[in-house]
Write a protein that holds these residues in place. Sequence first.
Motif, PDB file in Angstrom:
ATOM      1  N   THR A 140       0.842  -1.203   0.000  1.00 40.74           N
ATOM      2  CA  THR A 140       0.000   0.000   0.000  1.00 40.74           C
ATOM      3  C   THR A 140       0.873   1.248   0.000  1.00 40.74           C
ATOM      4  OG1 THR A 140      -0.083   0.204   2.398  1.00 40.74           O
ATOM      5  CG2 THR A 140      -1.766  -1.190   1.381  1.00 40.74           C
TER       6      THR A 140
ATOM      7  N   GLN B  43      -7.363  -0.477   2.563  1.00 38.16           N
ATOM      8  CA  GLN B  43      -6.509  -1.605   2.190  1.00 38.16           C
ATOM      9  C   GLN B  43      -7.328  -2.869   1.945  1.00 38.16           C
ATOM     10  OE1 GLN B  43      -3.549  -3.116   4.951  1.00 38.16           O
ATOM     11  NE2 GLN B  43      -2.541  -4.271   3.329  1.00 38.16           N
TER      12      GLN B  43
ATOM     13  N   ARG C 164      -4.314  -0.637  -3.569  1.00 39.64           N
ATOM     14  CA  ARG C 164      -3.277  -1.603  -3.874  1.00 39.64           C
ATOM     15  C   ARG C 164      -2.196  -0.933  -4.713  1.00 39.64           C
ATOM     16  NH1 ARG C 164      -3.801  -6.584  -8.169  1.00 39.64           N
ATOM     17  NH2 ARG C 164      -1.962  -7.737  -7.536  1.00 39.64           N
TER      18      ARG C 164
END
Lengths: 156, 779
Positions: free
Chosen positions: B193, B681, B686
């Motif tokens: 992330t 997340q 992503r």
Amino acid sequence: MAGSVRVTMTVNGAQQSAEVEPRLLLVHFLRETLGLTGTHVGCDTSNCGACTVHLNGEAIKSCTLLAAQADGAEITTIEGMGQEGALHPLQEAFWEHHGLQCGYCTPGMIMASADLLERNPKPNEEEVREALAGNLCRCTGYHNIVKAVLAASEAS
Amino acid sequence: MSATAAEPWVGKPLKRKEDPRLIMGRARYIDDINVTGQLWASFVRSPEAHARIVSIDTAEAAAQPGVHAVYVGNDLDLEAPLPMAWVPPGVEVKNPPHWALAKDEVHHVGDPVALVIGSDRYAVVDAAQLVSVEYEPLPVVVDLEKAYEGGDLVHADLGTNQCHEWSLGGGDLEAGFNAAEVVVERRIVNHRTAGAAIEPRGVLADYRAGSLTLTSSTQVPHFLRLFLALQLGISEDRVRAIAPEVGGGFGSKLQIYGEEIALAWASRKLERPVKWVESRTEGMLATHHGRDQIAYAKIGATRDGKITAYHTKILQDLGAYLMLLTPTIPSLGAFVMSGVYDIPAVQTDIVGVFTNKMPTDAIRGAGRPEATHQIEMMIDQLADELGMDRLELRRKNFMTPESFPHETALGVVYDSGDYPKALDTLLEMADLDAIKAQAPAGKLRGVGYSTYTEICGLAPSRVTGPSGFGLQTGLWESAMVRVHITGAVTVYTGTSPHGQGLETTMAQIVAQRLGVDPQNVEVIHGDTGTGPQGLGTYGSRSTAVGGESVARATAKIVEKARQIVAHQLEASPEDIELIDGKFAVKGSPDKGMTIGEISGAAYIPENLPEGMEPGLEELAFYDPENFVFPFGAHGCVVEVDPDTGNVDVIKYAAVDDCGPAINPKIIDGQVHGGIVHAIGQALFERIHYDEDGQLVTGNFADYALPSAADVPSFDLDRTETPSPVNSLGVKGIGEAGTIAASPCITNAVIDALRPLGVTFINMPLGPQRVWEAIEEAKR
């Protein structure tokens, strides 16, 4: 960069005029030519909305517009919304309801919210969330932003 | 805020002191600051994920009007590569050199190779495109598990992609698994992330007459000063680092970045101020990432649900280099790998692995979200295997409230906790099962839970330091409190808040103790040129360590104030206490002195006790005895559309315990933001590289940072279990929501999909992955 263009616009009620590069972005005209740094750049791709200002009464993303395209327009930025002791109801509501943390997205959020309340003075939560979908905040999780906009709507 | 000075300020949901400048557009972030004579910088970045630099031709760029200089890696005569702060005793950590500008080889897309400096912000970007770099492509390593196994190498001279191995264990693992009647194993992916602060990073370096002032959008100005001094070979007293208003960090600005060093070097070279602000795409490419690990988790239990052993092996994708804390991150999670459960044998084995990607490092939670995600998913998986209610399984294994301070099998001492109470409070708040039962036709609803703890308040140095965990620093904090002659108060903190509201929280701490209004307590931070030293804001440490430092400095002020009052009233200092805003003799409040009257006496020292120094200003350094361990219970309901795979969060309730609240409004705000960070997340966000190591998610739209339309409002409550570690009793709250929420969401999605035969799924739970899982289960 060859050439320059003269742009003239009314910003927060005052007429402003300058010779600028044709490719100068409106946000940089506001920030760097006029020194109005309350309008921020977060993503330079019109995703985040930190640069939101009003152009002829409508919220637009000033990172995606050339200053030349705003020639002749009326612009309102966060600096034109309220001052110390005379805050705009949205500024009051964001403060009261903790609708900001780092503050970086806040001017754009307030400008987008003002645009919403102009079009729809009594929105419900879902309408607020949809209206602010083009303004990103990483700090607040949006909960208190939504609460603040609803409170400002109630107050007016 | 018209309360009397006697009012207890601690515990009140005050509006924030920082907000007026922020809501009026009057704050000064890095891009709002310009200085006379300033030049602009633009970086040329590698489009290759792994390549040898054959040549760099800067001539055309350098010849452009307004361009002052173009520098490449070998031009920068720095004292050392960029820093990495972790040297764990007895563990070899392979640390390939990482320079501010790459010298011979690039190792990830976005690796900077040249720096263009000129007079115009737009023109330097144009000129940077004229720098011609010839690359000889090298094999690209992207997949973490393949990189771990071997094959192509990120750094050929290391002979391996494995950077380090690190383990933490306690109890008899073999006996634990032998005693288990049920063993569950899962491969849990915690994907990469971005911190995604809305403010891009930026730097303004101004070297003049032998001194460097560097303003940067950073969480760690004091570290930055130290490393600028070391990297540039300037004595530390000649370096001033400033964090101005900072527009969010989330760990991504807890770093010493090459851009900071390169700009400082260039400013010294050119004797001009130089400024750079990253574009968003640059930020996605070259601001450190987080998470990115694969865990092979194994949990054992008896049939009646007593957990006997827990083992996890973690592969951490480090990216191409080690930045400040890159290899450290999964180890931070290892300390709380067993979560809130009393498990007799626990072990974590970590292998750090290089890949041709941007380095990972601390992002909100830093290792602890990953650890919590693992244990909370494994608990649900185990409950499913045992056919036991997952809350019953949790309760059966909770550390009991009576057992605190609780030493875990790992030797970590949890300070305080009452896990059943947090869960009970959650269940009283919301009937999640009832909401689940109301699923509309054609939709599936699921309930998820997460009962969590975290380890934070980073500090204590004796544990984290060089001979312990191996960080090459102390992690104390400091504060200075100055009462002015008028009674107004200035507080200097070594922490560096950037949205956490510490100007307000710390003002409340001081106001409570001095009998003044928090409006008259100004909190200054983020400038190494003012006030004492400090270590910055990260790891949920700023109140538990920084706030306690403020409390301790204030206690010294109070002590001196009592002596002054006692002297003037001819009483004994022990008999002086704060009553209704005055320091007065117990029982005679009318004869007291306000802190303003006391400071007047201190600064016009005609009648001070014999030998007392004038003035009313105190400094405190504080290094805690232990970490603090916030905890809580989160629950949610998600709704899945089985035809599209879309997941909506329709209810989210959370109970968090960070000790006694100083400002509940600010605490709730931290929890809201933390939860959405983790929902992001779990469902949307992503960082994705393709097989050539090209970043596919280079802006907020592709990265899918959630908007207001993607998330719900939240139901929050708190329990307050004081920590015995500090005098405020406080724990941290900045990371708690992020640590708790991703397993809560993921467990809810699995709960929703179970009727379709889906029993396990990894994040991110975007429509495609969910739909594929449903289709897979049909086969």
